[in-house]
Motif scaffolding. Sequence first.
Motif, PDB file in Angstrom:
ATOM      1  N   THR A   1      -2.679   0.149  -5.075  1.00 30.84           N
ATOM      2  CA  THR A   1      -3.366   1.329  -4.547  1.00 30.84           C
ATOM      3  C   THR A   1      -4.812   1.393  -5.009  1.00 30.84           C
ATOM      4  OG1 THR A   1      -3.468   3.741  -4.699  1.00 30.84           O
ATOM      5  CG2 THR A   1      -2.348   2.621  -6.470  1.00 30.84           C
ATOM      6  N   ASN A   2      -5.667   1.901  -4.145  1.00 32.43           N
ATOM      7  CA  ASN A   2      -7.081   2.053  -4.500  1.00 32.43           C
ATOM      8  C   ASN A   2      -7.361   3.334  -5.270  1.00 32.43           C
ATOM      9  OD1 ASN A   2      -7.764  -0.359  -3.428  1.00 32.43           O
ATOM     10  ND2 ASN A   2      -9.085   0.441  -1.793  1.00 32.43           N
TER      11      ASN A   2
ATOM     12  N   THR B   1      -8.555  -2.563   5.041  1.00 32.37           N
ATOM     13  CA  THR B   1      -8.322  -2.693   3.596  1.00 32.37           C
ATOM     14  C   THR B   1      -7.102  -3.585   3.366  1.00 32.37           C
ATOM     15  OG1 THR B   1      -7.126  -0.583   3.632  1.00 32.37           O
ATOM     16  CG2 THR B   1      -9.386  -0.533   2.856  1.00 32.37           C
ATOM     17  N   ASP B   2      -5.908  -3.101   3.715  1.00 26.67           N
ATOM     18  CA  ASP B   2      -4.666  -3.788   3.368  1.00 26.67           C
ATOM     19  C   ASP B   2      -4.533  -5.172   4.027  1.00 26.67           C
ATOM     20  OD1 ASP B   2      -3.950  -1.395   2.035  1.00 26.67           O
ATOM     21  OD2 ASP B   2      -3.252  -0.570   3.939  1.00 26.67           O
TER      22      ASP B   2
ATOM     23  N   ASP C   1       0.875  -1.163   0.000  1.00 23.45           N
ATOM     24  CA  ASP C   1       0.000   0.000   0.000  1.00 23.45           C
ATOM     25  C   ASP C   1       0.919   1.222   0.000  1.00 23.45           C
ATOM     26  OD1 ASP C   1      -2.298   1.645   0.359  1.00 23.45           O
ATOM     27  OD2 ASP C   1      -1.765   1.809   2.477  1.00 23.45           O
ATOM     28  N   CYS C   2       0.442   2.348  -0.493  1.00 27.02           N
ATOM     29  CA  CYS C   2       1.316   3.539  -0.590  1.00 27.02           C
ATOM     30  C   CYS C   2       1.084   4.540   0.534  1.00 27.02           C
ATOM     31  CB  CYS C   2       1.123   4.219  -1.948  1.00 27.02           C
ATOM     32  SG  CYS C   2       1.599   3.149  -3.330  1.00 27.02           S
TER      33      CYS C   2
ATOM     34  N   GLY D   1       0.850  -2.989   4.659  1.00 29.39           N
ATOM     35  CA  GLY D   1      -0.060  -1.858   4.673  1.00 29.39           C
ATOM     36  C   GLY D   1      -0.290  -1.281   6.047  1.00 29.39           C
TER      37      GLY D   1
ATOM     38  N   LYS E   1      -8.813  -2.887  -3.048  1.00 29.23           N
ATOM     39  CA  LYS E   1      -8.695  -3.543  -1.741  1.00 29.23           C
ATOM     40  C   LYS E   1      -9.901  -3.209  -0.887  1.00 29.23           C
ATOM     41  CE  LYS E   1      -4.965  -1.198  -1.259  1.00 29.23           C
ATOM     42  NZ  LYS E   1      -3.847  -0.466  -0.661  1.00 29.23           N
TER      43      LYS E   1
END
Lengths: 306, 306
Positions: free
Chosen positions: B60-61, B256-257, B27-28, B251, B227
Motif C-alpha cells: 500500500t502507498n 500504479t498497481d 493493493d488494498c 490491483g 507504487k
Amino acid sequence: MSDPKYLTGDKAAINGFIDRFDVFLFDCDGVIWSGDHVFEGVPETLELLRSKGKKIVFVTNNSTKSREEYLKKFKGLGIPSTVEEIFGSAYSSAIYISRILKLQAPKNKVFIIGEAGIEHELRSENIPFIGGTDPAFRRDITEQDRQGLADGSLLDPDVGCVLAGLDLHINYLKLAHALQYLRRGAVFLATNTDSTFPSHHTVFPGAGSISAPLAYMTGREPLALGKPSQAMMDAVEGKFRLDRARTCMVGDRLNTDIKFGVEGRLGGTLAVLTGVSKRADWEAEDAVAVPAFYVDKLSDLRAVEL
Amino acid sequence: MSDPKYLTGDKAAINGFIDRFDVFLFDCDGVIWSGDHVFEGVPETLELLRSKGKKIVFVTNNSTKSREEYLKKFKGLGIPSTVEEIFGSAYSSAIYISRILKLQAPKNKVFIIGEAGIEHELRSENIPFIGGTDPAFRRDITEQDRQGLADGSLLDPDVGCVLAGLDLHINYLKLAHALQYLRRGAVFLATNTDSTFPSHHTVFPGAGSISAPLAYMTGREPLALGKPSQAMMDAVEGKFRLDRARTCMVGDRLNTDIKFGVEGRLGGTLAVLTGVSKRADWEAEDAVAVPAFYVDKLSDLRAVEL
C-alpha cells in the motif's frame, strides 16, 4: 537577436536610450533594493527620469502586500512614489478578475489562498471572496470537514474561481478546499508562479509553491497574473494606456523581467547586474531571454547630460 | 502486449492462474476494501490462497499508518493478517534508507514531512530523524525562523535526507525547512507521489501534493518509495526474497498497481474492476499499462476447484 548594448559610462548612449521611451516599468528587488537596502543613487535616478517627464511603474510579483502597503515600504526607504505607480500581482489579479474574467453573479466569488494583500486588492475592485486570512481556515482538517467537503455542504456554491498566492499560513484544509472547488470547475488563477523568493540572503518558498500542489492534483496549470505572464502585461497596458513601443522594462532576472518585456514586445528591455542574472546568463546559448540594453547598476543612468 | 485474459466464471483458467504463482502482492483500496467496507468474499478468497500455500503481501502507498496500525485496520475489518504481510510506503522508505541509501553518520538524519506512520517505521530501522509530528514544527514561521534558516543556525547539520509523505499538518515552516535542507544537498525521497487519495467518495490531497512544491522549488524530483516506483519493488523483493517470475501483482489501478507489476517484470498482473480503472482504460490506445489477467472482483477467484 543582436547583442545587448552596454550603457554604463557611455553618456551619448544613455541619452539616446532614455529618449527612446516614455514609460519605464521597474522590477524592485535586485533593481531598486535588495531586501531593505536601497541601492545607492537609485532615488536620484528615478527623480532624473521623472524630471524628464517619464512615467514610472513599479511592477512586482509580491502578492502579500497591497499597493498601499508597498507604498509604505517605498516611503520608508526614502523613495518618493504614489499608489498609482505601483502594480503588484495581487492588484493585477484583481484587475484580471473584474475586467477580463468578469464572473457572472451569483457564481462570482473567489476562494483565496493567500495573505491580506490579495484581499485588499480584490476588495478595491468589489470582488467577493472567501478564504484568505479568515481564521476559520487556519486550523487542522477534521472528520466533519472531510464529510462536508465530500457532500458539498461545506462548500460555497458561489465560488467560481480559486486564486493562489503566497500564503504563510498554507495548510491541508485550504488545499483540500481548493481541490474541491477546482474539481467543480472553478477558474484556476495564481498571483504569480515564482518558485521561491529571495530574502535574508537565501530563498523561501514562493507563490508558485502554493499553486504547484493544486496543479499537480488537478492536472491543470493556473493562469498566472505576475511576470512573465502576459496576462500581467495586458493588465498594465489596460490600466496605463501605454504605447508598448515607447515602453522599457527594467529588471535583474532574465526569466521573469526581461522575458516579460521581450514577450510583451516592448520597445526595449534594460538588464541591471545588481540582482540574480549575470552577463553569462544571456550569453549562454540557451538563454531564456536577452535584454536590449544593460548597465552595471541602475544609477549608472545618472551619467546622462541634464 | 496480448489482450488480458478474463478469468471470471472460468474454473480451469482460474486454476491455471493460481498455479502459476507462489506470491500474490495485493493493493488494498479498491481491491480488498473501499474505505471501511470490505468487499464480499474477499476474506475467504485470501484464505483460499493461503490454504494453497501462497504467500500474501499487502502493498500500500498509504504512509500515514505504520504496519502495526494497518494490521489493526485489517483485524477490525475481519481480515486475518500479520505485520509481516503488510508493506506500506513508510516502511518501504525506511527499508530503502537503512539498507540501500545507508547514510553515513553523523550526516544520517532524516527530516520528515509527514505523520506518525513514517516516524514509527524509521524508528523500527533505527534511523534518526527530526520533524514529523514534532509540535515545534506545527506553527507559523517567525522572523527569527527566517534568520535561523538563512544563517543555518536553525538547521540540524546532521540532516542528510528529506522524506516527504502525506502530512495533514503541512505548513510554510516545514516547507521552508525542507527547502533549505534540499538546497544544502540532502537526498530527496517521497513515500509516494500519489496526487490525491480517495476517501468519502471524493478525493483529498495526497502525498504527492506535499512533495510537489519541494520539487517545483528545487527543480529536483524525489525518489518515490511507493507504487509504481521500482524502488518499492526492489524493497519488497529484498525483504521477501521472492521469485519475480512466480509473483503476481493484484490491483485496481493501471497507473500504479498494474504498471508497478509490469515494470517490475513480474510473472503476472491481475486487474480487478472494483476500483478506479475500467476495461476501457486498458483497451485505450494510450493505456499506461495492460494487465495480463482480469476479474470482475477478487472473490471471483473462489470459483476454483478445491
